[in-house]
Design a protein around this motif. Structure first.
Motif: not given
Length: 221
Positions: A70-86, A179-191
């Motif tokens: 997820a880091n490799a594609i632009g996602f991270s854990t929520t802001c300062l570990g704060i989770q809004l909503g259940g 890639s992120a943190n030294g790990v490289t990924y190859s991803t294919v997708g199917t709809n």
């Protein structure tokens, strides 16, 4: 001779440890009392519109491994570990019934440390992760509810067409080499169609979807 016979007798057990839990991309939750809509807690649900195939590299299907992807594609854990909503829950038809999301990640705008705080303010893409690992369908596939959110002023509701937009944006970022943190990924997708019903019936915020689920197979290279 005895030790050789003993080895042969044990060989099936040894080989079974090397075999994937189920050699399939995923099991359709609808076939066993589950749903491709999660439970948002208000009688409606968000579509599980992206599946990380169980045929992906095993490390990707762990919590730490998926978060790194997820880091490799632009996602991270929520802001300062704060989770809004259940948390939301989902029944993946694997025999576990409804289980709360494993993690929620947000678009980080290039900063894994503070970028999700910006997403909380101005809106952006986000995802919830559910694991199909129960006794009836122990695949290890990850089911994601992906959507594009409004900003904080709009209380993080979903933008018009936000489920399709969120899915497509994540898929666009993921497919190919990342890639992120030294790990490289190859991803294919199917709809895939036929898992989610198109339209807005039962969908949170009454936002229609096109009924497409994108299946991503992620290989560590």
């Amino acid at each position: 001779m005895y030790s050789f016979v003993t080895f042969l007798a044990a060989l099936p057990c040894v080989l079974s440890l090397l075999t994937p839990r189920q050699a399939v991309d995923y099991v359709n939750p609808n076939l066993n009392g589950g749903s491709m809509l999660d439970n948002a807690g208000d009688g409606f649900g968000e579509p599980l519109n992206v599946i990380i195939s169980a045929l992906s590299s095993p490390d990707v299907l762990t919590l730490d491994g998926f978060e790194n992807f997820a880091n490799a594609i632009g996602f991270s854990t929520t802001c300062l570990g704060i989770q809004l909503g259940g948390p939301q829950s989902a029944n993946l038809g694997d025999g576990n019934g409804f289980v709360n999301q494993t993690v929620e990640l947000r678009q980080d705008f290039g900063s894994s440390a503070l970028g999700t705080c910006l997403e909380s303010l101005i809106g952006g893409n986000h995802l919830r992760v559910f694991i199909q690992n129960g006794p009836s369908a122990d695949t290890g596939a990850l089911f994601l509810a992906v959507s594009q959110e409004e900003d904080l002023e709009e209380a993080h509701t979903i933008v018009p067409n936000g489920y399709n937009i969120g899915r497509d944006a994540l898929s666009l970022a993921a497919i190919g080499t990342t890639s992120a943190n030294g790990v490289t990924y190859s991803t294919v997708g199917t709809n895939v169609t036929g898992l989610l019903a198109p339209g807005s019936a039962g969908v949170n915020h009454d936002i229609a979807t096109d009924g497409i689920t994108t299946v991503l197979t992620i290989t560590i290279v």
